[in-house]
Design an enzyme around this catalytic site. Sequence first.
Site, PDB file in Angstrom:
ATOM      1  N   LYS A  13       0.725  -1.000   0.092  1.00 41.93           N
ATOM      2  CA  LYS A  13       0.108  -0.010   0.093  1.00 41.93           C
ATOM      3  C   LYS A  13       0.607   1.338  -0.039  1.00 41.93           C
ATOM      4  O   LYS A  13       0.565   2.135  -0.656  1.00 41.93           O
ATOM      5  CB  LYS A  13      -0.756  -0.121   1.340  1.00 41.93           C
ATOM      6  CG  LYS A  13      -1.790   1.138   1.579  1.00 41.93           C
ATOM      7  CD  LYS A  13      -2.926   0.868   2.703  1.00 41.93           C
ATOM      8  CE  LYS A  13      -2.105   0.125   3.909  1.00 41.93           C
ATOM      9  NZ  LYS A  13      -1.314   0.959   4.928  1.00 41.93           N
ATOM     10  N   ARG A  87      -8.654   3.070  10.354  1.00 41.70           N
ATOM     11  CA  ARG A  87      -8.126   1.558  10.822  1.00 41.70           C
ATOM     12  C   ARG A  87      -9.322   0.973  11.609  1.00 41.70           C
ATOM     13  O   ARG A  87      -9.261  -0.240  11.891  1.00 41.70           O
ATOM     14  CB  ARG A  87      -6.896   1.494  11.646  1.00 41.70           C
ATOM     15  CG  ARG A  87      -5.664   1.083  11.060  1.00 41.70           C
ATOM     16  CD  ARG A  87      -4.421   1.140  11.833  1.00 41.70           C
ATOM     17  NE  ARG A  87      -3.408   0.603  11.602  1.00 41.70           N
ATOM     18  CZ  ARG A  87      -2.367   1.073  10.682  1.00 41.70           C
ATOM     19  NH1 ARG A  87      -2.497   2.243  10.249  1.00 41.70           N
ATOM     20  NH2 ARG A  87      -1.131   0.231  10.630  1.00 41.70           N
ATOM     21  N   ARG A 126      10.718  -5.494   4.450  1.00 43.50           N
ATOM     22  CA  ARG A 126      10.770  -4.002   3.779  1.00 43.50           C
ATOM     23  C   ARG A 126      11.798  -3.282   4.806  1.00 43.50           C
ATOM     24  O   ARG A 126      12.137  -3.373   6.028  1.00 43.50           O
ATOM     25  CB  ARG A 126       9.384  -3.357   3.975  1.00 43.50           C
ATOM     26  CG  ARG A 126       8.772  -3.383   5.159  1.00 43.50           C
ATOM     27  CD  ARG A 126       7.365  -2.914   4.857  1.00 43.50           C
ATOM     28  NE  ARG A 126       6.664  -2.847   6.281  1.00 43.50           N
ATOM     29  CZ  ARG A 126       5.363  -2.512   6.277  1.00 43.50           C
ATOM     30  NH1 ARG A 126       4.869  -2.330   4.950  1.00 43.50           N
ATOM     31  NH2 ARG A 126       4.693  -2.245   7.571  1.00 43.50           N
ATOM     32  N   ARG A 165      11.945  -1.166  10.443  1.00 44.48           N
ATOM     33  CA  ARG A 165      11.194  -1.018  11.776  1.00 44.48           C
ATOM     34  C   ARG A 165      11.093  -2.358  12.778  1.00 44.48           C
ATOM     35  O   ARG A 165      10.828  -3.264  12.274  1.00 44.48           O
ATOM     36  CB  ARG A 165       9.765  -0.681  11.266  1.00 44.48           C
ATOM     37  CG  ARG A 165       9.511   0.278  10.411  1.00 44.48           C
ATOM     38  CD  ARG A 165       8.104   0.938  10.016  1.00 44.48           C
ATOM     39  NE  ARG A 165       7.000   0.348  10.746  1.00 44.48           N
ATOM     40  CZ  ARG A 165       5.805   0.219  10.396  1.00 44.48           C
ATOM     41  NH1 ARG A 165       5.424   0.785   8.890  1.00 44.48           N
ATOM     42  NH2 ARG A 165       4.896   0.012  10.880  1.00 44.48           N
ATOM     43  N   ARG A 177      -1.297  -6.350  14.340  1.00 46.55           N
ATOM     44  CA  ARG A 177      -1.721  -5.782  13.295  1.00 46.55           C
ATOM     45  C   ARG A 177      -2.672  -6.157  12.210  1.00 46.55           C
ATOM     46  O   ARG A 177      -3.464  -5.731  11.821  1.00 46.55           O
ATOM     47  CB  ARG A 177      -0.528  -4.779  12.734  1.00 46.55           C
ATOM     48  CG  ARG A 177       0.227  -3.777  13.544  1.00 46.55           C
ATOM     49  CD  ARG A 177       1.756  -3.971  13.271  1.00 46.55           C
ATOM     50  NE  ARG A 177       2.021  -3.276  12.164  1.00 46.55           N
ATOM     51  CZ  ARG A 177       3.401  -3.651  11.524  1.00 46.55           C
ATOM     52  NH1 ARG A 177       4.093  -4.523  12.278  1.00 46.55           N
ATOM     53  NH2 ARG A 177       3.719  -3.107  10.447  1.00 46.55           N
TER      54      ARG A 177
HETATM   55  P1  AMP Z   1       1.910   1.530   9.994  1.00 49.24           P
HETATM   56  O1  AMP Z   1       3.085   2.250   9.501  1.00 49.24           O
HETATM   57  O2  AMP Z   1       0.474   1.859   9.096  1.00 49.24           O
HETATM   58  O3  AMP Z   1       2.116   0.281   9.879  1.00 49.24           O
HETATM   59  O4  AMP Z   1       1.340   2.141  11.552  1.00 49.24           O
HETATM   60  C1  AMP Z   1       2.459   1.754  12.429  1.00 49.24           C
HETATM   61  C2  AMP Z   1       1.628   1.834  13.807  1.00 49.24           C
HETATM   62  O5  AMP Z   1       1.221   3.307  14.124  1.00 49.24           O
HETATM   63  C3  AMP Z   1       0.314   0.901  14.043  1.00 49.24           C
HETATM   64  O6  AMP Z   1       0.880  -0.380  14.020  1.00 49.24           O
HETATM   65  C4  AMP Z   1      -0.095   1.638  15.035  1.00 49.24           C
HETATM   66  O7  AMP Z   1       0.365   1.358  16.276  1.00 49.24           O
HETATM   67  C5  AMP Z   1       0.029   3.117  14.683  1.00 49.24           C
HETATM   68  N1  AMP Z   1      -1.131   3.685  13.985  1.00 49.24           N
HETATM   69  C6  AMP Z   1      -0.986   3.882  12.466  1.00 49.24           C
HETATM   70  N2  AMP Z   1      -2.151   4.221  12.063  1.00 49.24           N
HETATM   71  C7  AMP Z   1      -3.026   4.369  13.118  1.00 49.24           C
HETATM   72  C8  AMP Z   1      -4.365   4.498  13.187  1.00 49.24           C
HETATM   73  N3  AMP Z   1      -5.241   5.110  12.037  1.00 49.24           N
HETATM   74  N4  AMP Z   1      -4.919   4.351  14.405  1.00 49.24           N
HETATM   75  C9  AMP Z   1      -4.429   4.103  15.603  1.00 49.24           C
HETATM   76  N5  AMP Z   1      -3.032   3.548  15.342  1.00 49.24           N
HETATM   77  C10 AMP Z   1      -2.302   3.750  14.252  1.00 49.24           C
END
Ligand code: AMP
Length: 223
Positions: A13, A87, A126, A165, A177
């Site tokens: 994505k 989310r 990644r 990460r 997740r």
């Molecule tokens: P991502 O980079 O999209 O995988 O996000 C990394 C982490 O940020 C997630 O596992 C959540 O802990 C937090 N996070 C990102 N977007 C959201 C969201 N919309 N709501 C709550 N937590 C978020």
Amino acid sequence: MNILAFGPNGSGKGTQGAIVKEKHGMDHIESGAIFREHIKGGTELGKKAKEYIERGDLVPDDITIPMVLETLGKSKDKGWLLDGFPRSLAQAEALDKALNESGMGLDYVIEIVLDRQVAKDRIMGRRLCANDNNHPNHIAFEAIKPVEKDGKLVCRVCGGELSARADDQDEEAIGKRHDIYYDDNTGTMAAVNYFKNNSSAKVISVDGGPSIKEVSALIMKEL
Ligand code: AMP
């Protein structure tokens, strides 16, 4: 043009979002990346969000929703591609309400569909570029493989330093997740269905299995 991008972690994505941004010139807003910037900068918000992110839990809505809506407002004129938000069903409803109130429209909903196990395998390879979050690198994909410099892997676009990460290398965090993503009751799939059923935006549903180029061609054809 305003776009919502959905797909499980590992579906490509972010990579596809960077390609769409490049082509159409809107802002690419990634909730996860905003949190990581806050953590890097040592802000109060970053300190509050850190523990949730490390565990793979959602950061609470009272922190996340205002942060994302404020960022969206700043991109009102340029247009945006929003990635990582909403989310959950509650976030979808909050976003819908905010869009209606602000007069911002929603043109497209992109959904990248991918099997959970395939997504998990992809996450671990990644890498993040220290200079630009829109420089995708992945050790298992020829098209975006990092390059080697002085015995070290660096960003294939700018030569910047790469890191993995921590939450991408932690199987328990990945599992959490994905539990959130594939939950069609109150989780992210419920948010996808909410926008499919309640908005006039065109829905672009693509299989995330093929190559980056093929997936991107499918999306571009529809935009
Ligand atoms: P991502 O980079 O999209 O995988 O996000 C990394 C982490 O940020 C997630 O596992 C959540 O802990 C937090 N996070 C990102 N977007 C959201 C969201 N919309 N709501 C709550 N937590 C978020």
